[in-house]
Scaffold this active site. Structure first.
Site, PDB file in Angstrom:
ATOM      1  N   HIS A 374       0.742  -1.106   0.098  1.00 35.93           N
ATOM      2  CA  HIS A 374       0.249  -0.018   0.003  1.00 35.93           C
ATOM      3  C   HIS A 374       0.767   1.297  -0.045  1.00 35.93           C
ATOM      4  O   HIS A 374       0.169   2.372   0.231  1.00 35.93           O
ATOM      5  CB  HIS A 374      -0.920   0.020   1.337  1.00 35.93           C
ATOM      6  N   LYS A 567      -8.230  14.265   4.800  1.00 35.60           N
ATOM      7  CA  LYS A 567      -7.116  13.139   4.656  1.00 35.60           C
ATOM      8  C   LYS A 567      -6.248  13.238   5.775  1.00 35.60           C
ATOM      9  O   LYS A 567      -6.178  14.325   6.201  1.00 35.60           O
ATOM     10  CB  LYS A 567      -6.586  13.093   3.328  1.00 35.60           C
ATOM     11  N   ARG A 568      -5.638  12.243   6.171  1.00 36.88           N
ATOM     12  CA  ARG A 568      -4.566  12.323   7.088  1.00 36.88           C
ATOM     13  C   ARG A 568      -3.600  13.609   6.539  1.00 36.88           C
ATOM     14  O   ARG A 568      -3.295  13.774   5.665  1.00 36.88           O
ATOM     15  CB  ARG A 568      -3.749  10.943   7.241  1.00 36.88           C
ATOM     16  N   LYS A 573       1.089  14.429   1.238  1.00 35.91           N
ATOM     17  CA  LYS A 573      -0.019  14.807   0.800  1.00 35.91           C
ATOM     18  C   LYS A 573      -0.328  16.330   0.617  1.00 35.91           C
ATOM     19  O   LYS A 573      -1.157  16.717  -0.016  1.00 35.91           O
ATOM     20  CB  LYS A 573      -1.103  14.348   1.654  1.00 35.91           C
ATOM     21  N   THR A 678      -8.226   7.092  -1.987  1.00 36.34           N
ATOM     22  CA  THR A 678      -9.634   6.602  -2.149  1.00 36.34           C
ATOM     23  C   THR A 678     -10.634   7.638  -2.257  1.00 36.34           C
ATOM     24  O   THR A 678     -12.085   7.462  -2.750  1.00 36.34           O
ATOM     25  CB  THR A 678      -9.904   5.244  -1.314  1.00 36.34           C
ATOM     26  N   LYS A 682     -14.272   8.830  -3.905  1.00 39.32           N
ATOM     27  CA  LYS A 682     -15.596   9.237  -3.217  1.00 39.32           C
ATOM     28  C   LYS A 682     -16.192  10.610  -3.927  1.00 39.32           C
ATOM     29  O   LYS A 682     -17.653  10.663  -4.031  1.00 39.32           O
ATOM     30  CB  LYS A 682     -15.470   9.095  -1.685  1.00 39.32           C
TER      31      LYS A 682
END
Ligand code: GL4
Length: 841
Positions: A374, A567-568, A573, A678, A682
């Site tokens: 992952h 998100k985290r 990110k 992911t 969504k």
């Protein structure tokens, strides 16, 4: 089995076995019975929490009847099963999902109304089951939903943490962590005090030859901790299948708990032993994409693997098959490397306990396991210290060394004299101390290895696992692009949109076959449809605006463009890129006259996400976002043109409110760092557009929905290495517009210049590893394009509808079918008969 029970008993059983409610009256009977007897409450003291509890218990009864039947059906069918081993299951709330999957939400809604409750308020009473950090854990939850909905005989295995991911509060702009004790009242689990496994730790290994000359290996002494099973029903959508998620809880073994100590007055040390055992399943490690080699974490991993393997082997043995048939009955998926010890444990069971030859056992093991990677981030790759394993699991270390030896011998035969290759692929890293490379062990112990999006699966083959592709050939390494369940992420989170789609397609069949969404495309020119579509988005934004007002006190205009990044919090990110972009926008607004300002598109930038408690940089990013928000939200020159919101405690149930309300969401990781993502799926499925880099699943989303419907920016993953090199060795300069942002931060405008200076320094002094400066210009230009595009609402809605129509590929049903066909080799169970029985009753 059934024929061994006398007819009169079976008759009585059949006669009295409950059939479950289907009507409103029956539901009310059940809920009132539960509230009055199970909960010992009455009409006069039934608050919303009690109403939730009663409703949950009524639905639980229904689920558990189907659960029982599913388990019997799977036992009789005697087919191959898939076991999904995951240290994280980020399930969120269960009630709404149960109601929708069983198909009785309307019955419950009307029943609750009779009793004086609004169903939304009742649903909101539930505590999230938050046994995961982020995408990896939520993926496991989506997979369970799909496996049940597709009638696969599947079990999840995990740990029953007493504390899930911490609750986040923001105090003076800083993240504060509050423990998440969630088990006070959890109607969704069944304690199986009769299903236990004793798990051994520490001790030593005794090797000897017995009277018949056979080598015996036995692992002796040490300490025993007992694993107790807690079963959580996992209902499929529109099917009688209810699968099982088995979570293990640790307790002191009754043999271990020292009653003599207790008797002799050493209460304290006796209780300390007990607490030590219970500590194993006490708390979820709160890191995402980061590994910290702590002994307790290794204990968690082995405890869970040993208990699960024992359980799986116990079930297999009941079928009285030969060991060679084990891989025809059992597939085990390793969700990341966290369960890799299961490989070693199965080899230990087969060789030490069942007396199989090493090679015979190893063939069985490798046919059974498969492994999903992952992440490529080096700091996330698990490496366990050899001395740590030696002490905690002495026999397992020996087995690892033996696996390594025979693996390296094969490599040596295939690539003679390539000493460097041997060193590179060895399961043991010759560091100080030595470590076991868990990803390599997982590869060697599996028949298939997969990445989670095309780019990611290519990257693992060309970078971290390159040597293994040479050794095993390319076919062992495959791609299975992630997916999401449309039940929770469309139907449950966005019921009005789901209903509108169903009205156009003629049924809710698209929830089971998401590719049917493509039938929406002809409606992109339907004025009435577009109007309704836009109204639903607006209503979702109003709902979020209310939530924002309630939780932050800031009032935002639902007509503004809602720009969301949830998100985290992680440097890769790049929430810092987003907040620097916000400051850049603020500077632009300030530089304009009030006339010019009127032409601007108002925007609300919304952030949410948790930082790992020990991740200082991530916490500093949260602090900066909050401080920037304070300044901008209170600047009268800005007004409604820009608001900056940080939403506390982002979790699954909040995602269900936030995602349907977004116009644009941000998926802006440095190219090559986000394995898949992911939430990008969504957001698009809920009629939001995305701004993103060419990373992870963004690439495939773009391919499916069309480049004209995505706002892409930034450098490509193949250029990242050179760009990084250039930061140190080229004549490199920070983007001038970004420099102005830095100057404002350094002026103290947002306070805390010291810490914020470190965020800047990472870019200006320490090589800008995540290429924030390299991508800044492209990012802000693309944001300007978004403003322009949003001004034409008709064109915008067309893009949204077209995108939703083309999202069919990203259902986790497709993803699970791919795993089933290409990795697990399992078939769904036929439930047609059960459905008929149900239709008749
Ligand atoms: C992750 C990836 O970071 C994320 O991109 C991916 O979508 C998710 C599920 O495959 O797995 N890997 C780790 S570690 N945490 C994740 O969320």
């Amino acid at each position: 089995v059934e024929s061994s029970i006398p007819e009169h008993m079976r008759e009585a059983w059949r006669k009295y076995s409950p059939s479950g409610f289907t009507t409103k009256d029956q539901f009310e009977t059940e809920i009132v019975r539960h509230i009055e007897t199970t909960l010992a409450r009455s009409l006069f003291n039934c608050d919303e929490l009690a109403a939730y509890s009663g409703t949950a218990l009524a639905f639980r009864d229904r689920l558990i009847m189907d659960w029982n039947k599913t388990q019997q059906r799977q036992t009789f069918a005697d087919q191959k099963r898939i076991y999904y081993l995951s240290l994280e299951f980020l399930m969120g709330r269960a009630l709404d999902n149960a109601m929708l999957n069983v198909g009785l939400k309307n019955v419950a809604k009307e029943g609750l109304a009779d009793l004086g409750f609004r169903i939304e308020d009742v649903i909101n009473q539930e505590h999230d089951a938050a046994l995961g950090n982020g995408g990896l854990g939520r993926l496991a939850a989506c997979f369970l939903d799909s496996m049940a909905s597709l009638n696969y005989p599947a079990w999840g295995y995990g740990l029953r943490y007493r504390y899930g991911i911490f609750k986040q509060e923001i105090e003076n702009g800083y993240q504060v962590e509050i423990p998440d004790y969630w088990l006070d009242f959890n109607p969704w689990e069944f304690a199986r005090h009769d299903v236990t496994v004793d798990v051994q730790f520490y001790g030593w290994v005794n090797k000897y030859t017995d009277d018949e000359g056979k080598q015996i290996v036995s692992w002796q002494d040490g300490e025993i901790v007992t694993a107790v099973a807690y079963d959580v029903p996992v209902p499929g959508y529109g099917t009688p299948t209810v699968n099982n998620l088995r979570l293990w809880s640790s307790k002191a073994s009754s043999g271990e708990f020292d009653f003599s100590k207790f008797n002799s007055g050493e209460y304290e040390s006796a209780v300390a032993d007990q607490q030590r055992a219970e500590t194993i399943s006490a708390v979820l490690y709160p890191n995402d994409n980061l590994e910290r080699g702590k002994e307790l974490r290794l204990k968690q991993q082995y405890f869970w693997c040993a208990a699960s393997l024992f359980d799986i082997v116990r079930r297999f043995k009941k079928t009285n098959r030969k060991w060679s048939e084990f891989p025809d009955q059992v597939a085990i998926q390793l969700n990341d490397t966290h369960p890799t010890l299961a490989v070693v444990e199965l080899q230990r069971i087969l060789v030490d306990k069942e007396g199989l030859e090493w090679q015979t056992a190893w063939d069985i093991v490798t046919k059974t396991f498969s492994y999903t990677n992952h992440t490529v981030l080096p700091e996330a790759l698990e490496k366990w210290s050899v001395p740590l394993i030696q002490n905690l699991l002495p026999r397992h270390l020996q087995i690892i060394y033996e696996i390594n030896l025979s693996f390296l011998q094969t490599v040596e035969r295939r690539f003679p004299k390539d000493r460097e290759l041997l060193g590179r692929v060895s399961l043991i890293e010759e560091s100080q101390p030595k470590t076991v490379r868990m990803a390599y062990l997982a590869i060697v112990g599996s028949h298939k290895v997969n990445g989670v999006a095309e780019l990611h699966s290519d990257l693992i083959k060309t970078t971290i696992f390159k040597d293994f592709v040479r050794i095993y050939g390319p076919d062992k390494f495959i791609n299975v692009t992630n997916g999401i369940t449309p039940r929770r992420w469309l139907h449950q989170a966005n019921p009005r949109l789901s209903e509108l789609i169903a009205s156009k397609l003629g049924s809710y069949e698209f929830l089971k076959d998401l590719t049917l969404l493509n039938k929406l495309e002809p409606f992109v020119d339907d004025k009435e449809f577009k109007k309704e579509w836009a109204e639903i988005k607006y209503a979702n934004k109003v709902r979020l605006a209310q939530h924002i007002l309630k939780t932050t006190g800031v009032s935002v205009n639902p007509k503004a463009l809602f720009d969301v990044q949830v998100k985290r919090i992680h440097e890769y990110k790049r929430q810092q890129l987003n907040v620097f972009g916000v400051i850049h926008r603020y500077l632009a607004i300030k530089s304009l006259s009030s006339e010019e300002r009127k032409k601007l598109a108002p925007r609300v930038t919304i952030f949410g996400g948790k930082a790992a408690p020990g991740y200082w940089m991530a916490k500093t990013i949260i602090h900066l976002i909050n401080k920037v928000g304070e300044v901008i939200n209170n600047d009268p020159d800005v007004g409604d043109l820009l608001k900056v919101i940080f939403l506390e405690d982002y979790n699954v149930s909040k995602a269900e409110i936030i995602i349907p309300a977004s116009d644009i969401s941000e998926h802006i990781s440095t190219a090559g760092t986000e394995a898949s993502g992911t939430s990008n799926m969504k957001f698009v499925l809920n009629g939001g557009l995305i701004i993103g880099t060419l990373d992870g699943a963004n690439i495939e989303i773009t391919r499916e929905i069309g480049e004209q419907n995505v706002f892409l920016f930034g450098n490509l993953s193949e250029d990242v290495e050179d760009l990084r090199h250039n930061h140190f060795y080229g004549d490199y300069q920070v983007d001038p517009e970004l420099q102005k942002v830095f100057d404002l931060i350094k002026s103290g405008k947002f306070g805390d210049e010291g810490s914020f200076g470190a965020l800047i320094g990472a870019i200006t002094e320490h090589g800008d590893y995540y290429l924030v400066s390299d991508d800044f210009n492209s990012y802000t230009k693309t944001q300007d394009l978004i403003d322009e595009t949003f001004k034409n609402q008709d064109e915008w809605v067309t893009k949204c509808i077209t995108s939703v129509a083309r999202m069919g590929f990203f259902t986790s049903d497709r993803c699970i079918n791919e795993y089933a066909d290409t990795i697990w080799n399992i078939e769904p169970l036929d439930v047609a008969e059960e459905k008929q029985v149900r239709a008749r009753t």
